[in-house]
Enzyme design. Structure first.
Site, short mmCIF file in Angstrom:
data_model
loop_
_atom_site.label_atom_id
_atom_site.label_comp_id
_atom_site.label_asym_id
_atom_site.label_seq_id
_atom_site.Cartn_x
_atom_site.Cartn_y
_atom_site.Cartn_z
NE ARG A 51 -8.90 14.91 -7.84
CZ ARG A 51 -8.61 15.50 -6.69
NH1 ARG A 51 -8.19 14.77 -5.66
NH2 ARG A 51 -8.70 16.80 -6.55
CE LYS A 150 -12.36 18.07 -6.41
NZ LYS A 150 -12.94 18.18 -5.09
CD GLU A 183 -13.57 12.34 1.60
OE1 GLU A 183 -12.49 12.64 1.08
OE2 GLU A 183 -14.59 12.07 0.94
N1 PXG Z 1 -12.02 14.92 -0.20
C1 PXG Z 1 -13.03 15.54 -0.86
C2 PXG Z 1 -14.39 14.98 -0.80
C3 PXG Z 1 -12.75 16.71 -1.59
O1 PXG Z 1 -13.74 17.32 -2.25
C4 PXG Z 1 -10.43 16.53 -0.92
C5 PXG Z 1 -10.76 15.38 -0.24
C6 PXG Z 1 -9.00 16.96 -0.96
O2 PXG Z 1 -8.43 16.70 -2.25
P1 PXG Z 1 -7.25 17.58 -2.86
O3 PXG Z 1 -6.96 16.97 -4.18
O4 PXG Z 1 -7.76 18.98 -2.97
O5 PXG Z 1 -6.11 17.47 -1.93
C7 PXG Z 1 -11.44 17.24 -1.61
C8 PXG Z 1 -11.11 18.53 -2.29
C9 PXG Z 1 -13.37 23.21 -0.10
C10 PXG Z 1 -13.49 22.33 -1.29
O6 PXG Z 1 -14.07 24.22 -0.04
C11 PXG Z 1 -12.70 21.17 -1.45
C12 PXG Z 1 -12.89 20.37 -2.57
C13 PXG Z 1 -13.85 20.72 -3.45
C14 PXG Z 1 -14.60 21.84 -3.28
C15 PXG Z 1 -14.42 22.67 -2.22
O7 PXG Z 1 -12.56 22.90 0.76
N2 PXG Z 1 -12.19 19.20 -2.89
#
Ligand code: PXG
Length: 288
Positions: A51, A150, A183
């Site tokens: 990713r 991301k 989300e």
């Molecule tokens: N949506 C967004 C916008 C994200 O940034 C997820 C979904 C979940 O993806 P994963 O691959 O982790 O299952 C993310 C995850 C936090 C935090 O503090 C989360 C993310 C980035 C920075 C901080 O929860 N990304």
């Protein structure tokens, strides 16, 4: 202890530094990942590295390492940290340039890997379920920048999170530019109704979460039908169960959205079952 790798050199939290001319800082020009380490084993490293490289490619940024080399350095960073349960934050920025926006003035990307810990909500919040509200700030429309990237531009998610904090809730529900449910501020959303698990499709303004994919696989293996389809807030309000997924959050049940209670028992039976299966999977992969 936190360990930081920057362009081939090792630092700790105190000594790690980046240039004020780095376009990651000046313009948010870059991409990142968030990866979890359980019992010394990195969870779904390949998926996260893929990713990261895809996000970089989508913004026209070439990472000057192979995916494999990036993975090996990430593993080395975890070893050096001595942490067995940790959170990894790889970052790739456009690199150092001048004060102009032009990325062509940044000859080499900056590569950074931070290994530390992350804290989400209290145990009590996980037990009771989260209170959420819909944020007024939408996910940026995909024609501006694909939500699948991301990127280092999290301002909309941060503004949404701030709205939630000001209103005293735990987390926010974000809609995409069409008003469809997308989300939370850093997590994907699932709802359960009549035994069917539903989540917005990848084109509905979401980041396609690694945890989301794991949960879809676990539910399918458990015989729970899964549908990736457009949801609106009515579907969330009238769900039997709802939960969020993310690398940091793992699986977190929701008890209320915009003042409407979700279901009757929180966490609901399917949420609880998936939570158990998720932790069993994580443990078994860590032991493998
Ligand atoms: N949506 C967004 C916008 C994200 O940034 C997820 C979904 C979940 O993806 P994963 O691959 O982790 O299952 C993310 C995850 C936090 C935090 O503090 C989360 C993310 C980035 C920075 C901080 O929860 N990304």
């Amino acid at each position: 202890m936190a360990t930081v790798w920057i362009d081939g050199e090792w630092f700790d939290e105190e000594t790690a530094r980046v240039s004020v001319y780095d376009h990651g800082l000046l313009y948010g020009d870059g991409v990142f990942e968030g990866i979890r380490v359980y019992q010394g084993k990195i969870f779904r490293l390949t998926e996260h590295i893929d990713r990261l490289f895809d996000s970089a490619h989508a913004i026209g940024l070439t990472i000057p390492l192979t995916r494999d080399a990036f993975a090996r350095i990430t593993e080395e960073a975890v070893r050096r940290s001595g942490l067995s349960d940790a959170y990894i934050r790889p970052l790739v920025t456009r690199g150092r340039g001048d004060l102009g926006i032009d990325p062509l003035n940044c000859p080499t990307p900056s590569l950074i890997i931070i290994v530390d810990v992350i804290r989400m909500w209290s145990e009590e919040r996980y037990r009771q379920g989260l209170r959420m509200m819909t944020a007024g700030t939408p996910i940026p429309q995909r024609e501006a920048l694909s939500p699948r990237v991301k990127s280092l531009n999290y301002l909309c998610h941060i503004m949404a999170k701030m709205e939630g904090a000001n209103a005293g809730v735990d987390e926010v529900l974000m809609l995409d530019a069409h008003g469809w449910v997308a989300e939370a501020s850093g997590m994907n959303l699932f709802v359960v109704r009549d035994g069917v698990l539903r989540t917005p499709p990848a084109y509905a303004g979401i980041l396609r979460g690694v945890t989301r994919d794991v949960v879809i696989d676990l539910a399918t293996a458990a015989g729970v039908p899964v549908r990736e389809e457009i949801l609106n807030r009515y579907d969330v309000y009238t769900a039997d169960e709802a939960f969020l997924t993310g690398t940091a959050a793992e699986i977190a049940a929701i008890r209320e959205v915009d003042g409407r209670s979700i279901g009757t028992v929180v966490p609901g039976p399917i949420t609880l079952d998936l939570h158990k299966r998720f932790h069993a999977l994580v443990r078994s992969e860590a032991a493998a």
